[in-house]
Every structure is written in C-alpha cells, then in structure tokens.
Design a protein around this motif. Structure first.
Motif, short mmCIF file in Angstrom:
data_model
loop_
_atom_site.label_atom_id
_atom_site.label_comp_id
_atom_site.label_asym_id
_atom_site.label_seq_id
_atom_site.Cartn_x
_atom_site.Cartn_y
_atom_site.Cartn_z
N MET A 177 20.37 119.30 67.11
CA MET A 177 19.69 118.08 67.54
C MET A 177 19.94 117.74 69.00
SD MET A 177 20.19 115.50 64.30
CE MET A 177 19.33 114.18 65.15
N ILE A 178 21.14 118.05 69.51
CA ILE A 178 21.52 117.60 70.85
C ILE A 178 20.54 118.08 71.93
CG2 ILE A 178 23.27 117.93 72.65
CD1 ILE A 178 25.40 117.66 70.48
N PRO A 179 20.12 119.36 71.97
CA PRO A 179 19.19 119.76 73.03
C PRO A 179 17.86 118.99 73.01
CG PRO A 179 20.13 121.68 71.95
CD PRO A 179 20.52 120.51 71.13
N THR A 180 17.35 118.73 71.82
CA THR A 180 16.09 117.98 71.73
C THR A 180 16.26 116.56 72.22
OG1 THR A 180 15.50 119.32 69.79
CG2 THR A 180 14.24 117.31 70.17
N ALA A 227 24.30 123.69 85.67
CA ALA A 227 25.06 124.29 84.56
C ALA A 227 24.72 123.60 83.24
CB ALA A 227 26.56 124.20 84.86
N ILE A 228 24.68 122.25 83.27
CA ILE A 228 24.36 121.51 82.04
C ILE A 228 22.93 121.83 81.60
CG2 ILE A 228 23.98 119.20 81.10
CD1 ILE A 228 26.24 118.21 82.87
N SER A 229 22.00 121.85 82.52
CA SER A 229 20.61 122.17 82.18
C SER A 229 20.50 123.57 81.59
CB SER A 229 19.71 122.05 83.42
OG SER A 229 19.73 120.74 83.92
N PHE A 230 21.25 124.51 82.15
CA PHE A 230 21.22 125.88 81.65
C PHE A 230 21.73 125.95 80.21
CE2 PHE A 230 23.55 129.90 81.04
CZ PHE A 230 22.50 130.78 81.13
N PHE A 231 22.86 125.30 79.94
CA PHE A 231 23.43 125.36 78.60
C PHE A 231 22.58 124.60 77.58
CE2 PHE A 231 27.41 126.44 80.90
CZ PHE A 231 27.67 127.64 80.26
N VAL A 232 21.93 123.53 78.02
CA VAL A 232 21.02 122.81 77.11
C VAL A 232 19.85 123.71 76.73
CG1 VAL A 232 19.38 120.90 76.98
CG2 VAL A 232 21.67 120.49 77.85
N ASP A 233 19.33 124.45 77.72
CA ASP A 233 18.24 125.39 77.41
C ASP A 233 18.70 126.49 76.46
OD1 ASP A 233 16.55 123.96 79.03
OD2 ASP A 233 16.92 125.19 80.80
N ILE A 234 19.93 126.96 76.66
CA ILE A 234 20.47 128.00 75.76
C ILE A 234 20.60 127.45 74.35
CG2 ILE A 234 22.49 129.41 75.24
CD1 ILE A 234 20.82 130.51 77.51
#
Length: 340
Positions: free
Chosen positions: A191-194, A145-152
């Motif tokens: 910035m957070i996803p990067t 779930a976290i990986s999915f939302f980070v990609d979004i």
C-alpha cells in the motif's frame, strides 16, 4: 474708392481614403458544403467509435459482475454472513441440519481487521513521505533515492511482500509466527507506494499562492501544511488511499503466507492465525467438489464452489462500500469553490 473683391477660398472636404488592394471575398472563404458534410461525418464516426470503445470496456466488467452475482446470490443469506466454518466437514451441513453449510463471518472479520491494520501502518508513512518530497526536500540525493525506492516497491510482487513480513516476524517473534499483524505488515508494504505517489501528486497541484498567502499572514510552515495544503488536497489523498485499499484487499498470496488459515473466528490481530476473504475463496476453490457418501443426508457436492462465489460477491460489496464511504468523506472535506 475701389471695390474690394472678396475672394472666398473653399477647402475641399476630405473624403475617406479607400483601402488599397483587392477587397476579400468572404463568400469564397466560407467552407464549402462538401467540407462541412465531411466534418460532420467524421464527427459522427468518432462519436460512434468512442461509444463502441466504452461498450467494449464495459463488457468484461458487466460479465464479471453478472457471473459473480448469478453464482453467489443463492448462498448469500443471514446465516452465511454470521457463521464460520467450525464443525463443517465436506459437503455435509453442521449438526445434521438442512441449511447450515458454513459461512464467512471469520473471513470477513479477518479481512476488515487486517486491512484496517495495514491502513494504520501505511497511511501515516505514505503521507509523511509525500509531504517531505513536496514540501521539504530540495530535489537532492535523498529525494531521488526515496523516489527510486518507491518506484521499486511499486513493482514488488505480492508474494514477496508476504515472505518479507513472515521473515521479519520470524526473526523478531520466533519461527512459525502467523497472525493478523504479519498480514497487515505484508499488505502495508504493497500500500505504501500507492499512497506516496497519489498523495505526492495531490500536494503538487495545490497552488503555491495558498502557501505564500499563509506565510504572509505569519503562519508557520508546519501549520500551513496541516491547515492549508493537506486540507486542500484531502479529497485527492482520500481517493489515493481508497485506490491503495482496492490494490490489496483482494491479495491472496501474502495473507496465505503471513496470516495462515483457520476455520473459527479470531478477533485478536496480534495472536493466532486469521482467515481472510481472498484466502477463504482460494481454499474453497482448490478443494473442489465435496465427496458425499451413499448414506449421506443433505450432502451438497458443489457447496464449496457456492461458498466461493458467495464470498466473492461479499468481497465486491465490501470494496463498493469502502469506495462509497471514501467518496462521502472526500465530498464533506472538499474545498468549496462556489463561494469564491
């Protein structure tokens, strides 16, 4: 007596057996001169192709740098860096002088403060998230779930981040809330996803042997992460943070919505509108040429474009300085392999 006849039996010497089958002719197996020449020609052709691709990739970069430097260096001086736009109207100088046409001090301070605020918000969140994904998660539902939302979040348009921050603070602080903190929150969303992805990859490449050696010495997991894992991956994490800064420092739309514009210098990140360099450049460009009256003295019609080019050059210099500082930090804290 009978003469004993001594019979001497001689055992024949063993000779090395010859290998069965035909002996290979290595001269025949050697590559022919035509084949070697063909390989050399291919090698030269690939070298030329790679160098040509490198030159083609450099052309846009050199063109942009040359254009910005050529158009911006003329207006870039001490006055431009130490004054704001207060009292500047059109293409006329301030107070009737000959060279005081406004500066970017307020925009430069705003960019540094907003970017620093976004850095303070996003770096802890990004690093802690990556630590959980690599060190604590068991690849379960929460991990996916976290990986999915980070990609979004990685694909969220910047203007959406600005609208989110503006709406959030409008609900908390009231409608029409414009300040540097709102802009910092908007940039932190970008910035957070990067930071998460770059830190996650750096933590993954830390050898497990280092973790196991630390555990064997009786060190706790939290201390192993802080003293061994993060210490080993620090240079890569710093590079990822710099990549995130480069991703957001030139954003215009979210800051135009969240922080607004102002002609004077505002050092308070938590109150009042705050100018930034990208918004300053946009404002100067979209206003176009200044209108000069017939009796105007020292009026410069193209002063706005000159200020926009000079501010662009300062923005590039800021990114360069941040990268140099980051490389210096990464070099200081990098793991020394020469003493192994």
């Amino acid at each position: 007596m009978t003469d004993a006849t001594t019979v001497v039996s001689t055992t024949p010497s063993k000779e090395p057996k010859k290998a069965k089958g035909p002996t290979p002719d290595f001269d025949k197996l050697a590559p022919k001169r035509s084949y070697l020449n063909r390989r050399k020609r291919k090698d030269v052709a690939m070298h030329v192709l790679i160098v040509a691709a490198f030159i083609v990739a450099l052309i846009p970069l050199i063109s942009v740098l040359w254009t910005v430097i050529a158009n911006g260096i003329g207006r870039l001086d001490g006055y431009f860096l130490t004054h704001n736009m207060r009292g500047i109207v059109g293409g006329n100088p301030a107070n009737g002088t000959t060279n005081e046409y406004g500066g970017i001090y307020h925009a430069m301070m705003g960019t540094l403060e907003i970017t620093l605020g976004a850095l303070i918000i996003s770096v802890p969140i990004g690093i802690f998230t990556s630590i959980y994904l690599v060190e604590y998660s068991s690849k379960g539902k929460l991990y996916h779930a976290i990986s999915f939302f980070v990609d979004i979040m990685s694909g969220v348009p910047s203007i959406v981040a600005g609208l989110f921050a503006f709406s959030l603070f409008s609900v908390i602080c009231g409608k029409g809330t414009y300040n540097g903190l709102v802009g910092a929150v908007a940039l932190s969303v970008l910035m957070i996803p990067t930071v998460v992805r770059s830190s996650e990859e750096m933590l993954k490449i830390v050898p497990n042997d280092l973790r196991e050696a630390s555990y064997a010495l009786g060190v706790t997991k939290s201390r192993t992460i802080t003293k061994v894992v993060l210490r080993t991956a620090l240079s890569g994490i710093v590079s990822g943070v710099l990549l995130a800064i480069a991703r957001v420092i030139g954003e215009t739309a979210p800051l135009l919505i969240a922080a607004g514009t102002i002609s004077s210098t505002n050092f308070n990140l938590f109150s009042g509108r705050m100018m930034s360099l990208p918004v300053y450049i946009y404002n100067e460009y979209q206003q176009g040429s200044a209108t000069c009256t017939v009796n105007a003295v020292n009026c410069v019609p193209g002063i706005r474009m000159e200020r926009a080019w000079a501010a662009s050059l300062v923005l590039i210099i800021l990114v360069l300085l941040l990268n140099l500082i980051g490389r210096l930090v990464a070099k200081i804290f990098a793991v020394d392999d020469s003493q192994k």
